[in-house]
Scaffold this active site. Structure first.
Site: not given
Ligand code: ARG
Length: 459
Positions: A157, A278, A284, A291
């Protein structure tokens, strides 16, 4: 609104206007090599059974080889008004050798021809993917071997549960993905059945030598029922499922690595070449490659659903809907192969923050199960032991403390079953104590790594 004169639309004009709609050749270009190999084998077979002369066979084969070179070097003139590559190649054959070209189609239909091309095409692609996939599995195993002593928190979980070896975790990836490799190999076997010689669907009148054709084309088996042969595409569905499974499984791994690469977790260092910056936030490094694996999973699943939908309710035998059988699978297998190549090279370069993983695994009440087990080994029912430790753990959490802060006298206050040896329980102890087959102890993980190496060597 301008009036349209419908009368002008004859079927010839229809073909000119709507040619693209009915044509499959833009997709089929990808399997021109297979189409030509199939025709060459067929020509040789016709010669073998006495339906064409050796001279005719030679001129067909030579012309087909020329066509193959022309296509490869982009010199071939495709005629988009012809439905598919079979008709384009046939026309070019006519242009080169005249009427002899017309002898090649004796006993053959585009229905069994395309079914053969498609199977050969995917057999080649599956072989390529399987090879890359094996290398990827090897990369996982060597990463597991390299990090054998690293301890991390394991989660259920997404809450810390029990400490595990990072290698155990990585070998879980190996386990799930090795089943994907098995599935790929079984897809290859399903593809490895030769349709040629089924004709349009009812079989053929010529003395076709299907065994000879299978041997020439490298097929292991020959299809048994000509109607099924031209009607069925479940072998492509099997492949689409296997490809989707690979994407689903790698997508889960990527998602995990994305989480681990956040500042909050900071478990993993992604190789810089697999991250991007970015355009506005200079600090970043985004995990775009991971992804994109997650993102590309959608189209793999979509392609599978698409063919399932095409096939559902389709009457036997060949229907033109079947022309839509290959494009999605071709795209999926290319995309999956690229995905595996990217992941393999990323896995070779990934490093882990050992200290962060370790400190994160001692920061919580992650040893609660071990303490409950300790009490249960003293012969109280496990459920009772569980309740005792649960209460302690809740109390400690409220006080913002952890089990690690407890001294022997604290344990004794909890239960007089605790002896000095309770102080031995730490995350290392917890890991090594789980020495069950398949468990997280060093011995057990070493065994898993050995088995994996043997498995990969046998491939
Ligand atoms: N273009 C067709 C396909 O790719 C070839 C078979 C066509 N057969 C037919 N009866 N129209 O499936």
């Amino acid at each position: 609104m301008k009036k349209v004169n419908n009368n002008k639309t004859s079927s010839v004009q229809g073909r000119e206007i709507f040619g693209d709609f009915t044509s499959s050749f833009i997709t089929d270009i990808r399997m021109y090599k297979e189409d030509i190999l199939v025709s060459i084998a067929y020509s040789k077979m016709l010669n073998k059974v006495g339906l064409i002369t050796s001279d005719e066979n030679n001129s067909i084969v030579t012309a087909l080889e020329e066509i193959s070179i022309e296509i490869q070097s982009n010199k071939f003139k495709w005629d988009p008004s012809l439905e598919d590559i079979h008709l384009n190649i046939e026309k070019s054959l006519y242009d080169k050798i005249g009427d002899t070209a017309g002898k090649l189609h004796f006993g053959r239909s585009r229905n069994d021809q395309v079914a053969t091309d498609v199977r050969l095409y995917f057999m080649n692609k599956i072989s390529l993917l399987s090879k890359e996939f094996k290398d990827f599995l090897l990369a996982i195993v060597s990463l597991a071997e390299k990090n054998l002593s690293v301890i991390m928190p394991g989660y259920t979980h997404l809450q810390k549960g029990q400490p595990v070896l990072l290698s155990h975790y990585l070998m879980a990836y190996f386990s799930i993905l090795s089943r994907d490799l098995e599935r790929l190999e079984s897809c290859y076997e399903n593809m490895n059945v030769m349709p040629l010689g089924s004709g349009a669907f009812a079989g053929v009148t010529i003395p076709v030598d299907r065994k000879f054709l299978a041997k020439e084309l490298g097929f292991k088996n020959i299809s048994n029922n000509s109607i099924d042969t031209v009607s069925s595409r479940d072998h492509i569905l099997d492949l689409l499922y296997s490809l989707s499974s690979i994407m689903i499984n790698t997508s889960r791994i990527c998602e995990e690595f994305i989480i681990w690469s956040t500042d909050e977790f900071d478990f993993i260092n992604l190789p810089e070449k697999f991250t991007t910056g970015s355009s506005i936030m200079p600090q970043k490094r985004n995990p775009d490659y991971l992804e994109l694996v997650r993102g590309k999973t959608g189209s793999s699943i979509g392609n599978m659903i698409s063919l399932m939908t095409t096939l559902k309710g389709l009457p036997f035998t060949y229907n033109r809907d079947l022309q839509e059988d290959r494009e999605g699978a071709m795209n999926s297998i290319d995309s999956v192969t690229k995905t595996i190549v990217v992941l393999k090279s990323m896995f070779l370069d990934i490093t882990f923050n050992e200290e962060k993983m370790f400190s994160s695994s001692i920061e919580s009440n992650i040893l609660a199960t071990d303490l409950a087990d300790y009490l249960a080994f003293k012969k109280i029912p496990f459920r009772e032991a569980y309740e005792i430790i649960k209460n302690v753990s809740n109390k400690l959490s409220d006080e913002k403390k952890s089990i690690n802060d407890l001294k022997l006298e604290d344990f004794k206050k909890i239960s007089d079953l605790f002896d000095e040896d309770v102080m031995k329980i730490n995350v290392n102890y917890s890991v090594e104590k789980r020495n069950s087959y398949g468990g997280t102890s060093t011995n057990s993980v070493e065994d898993q790594i050995d088995l994996a190496k043997k498995y990969l060597n046998s491939k």
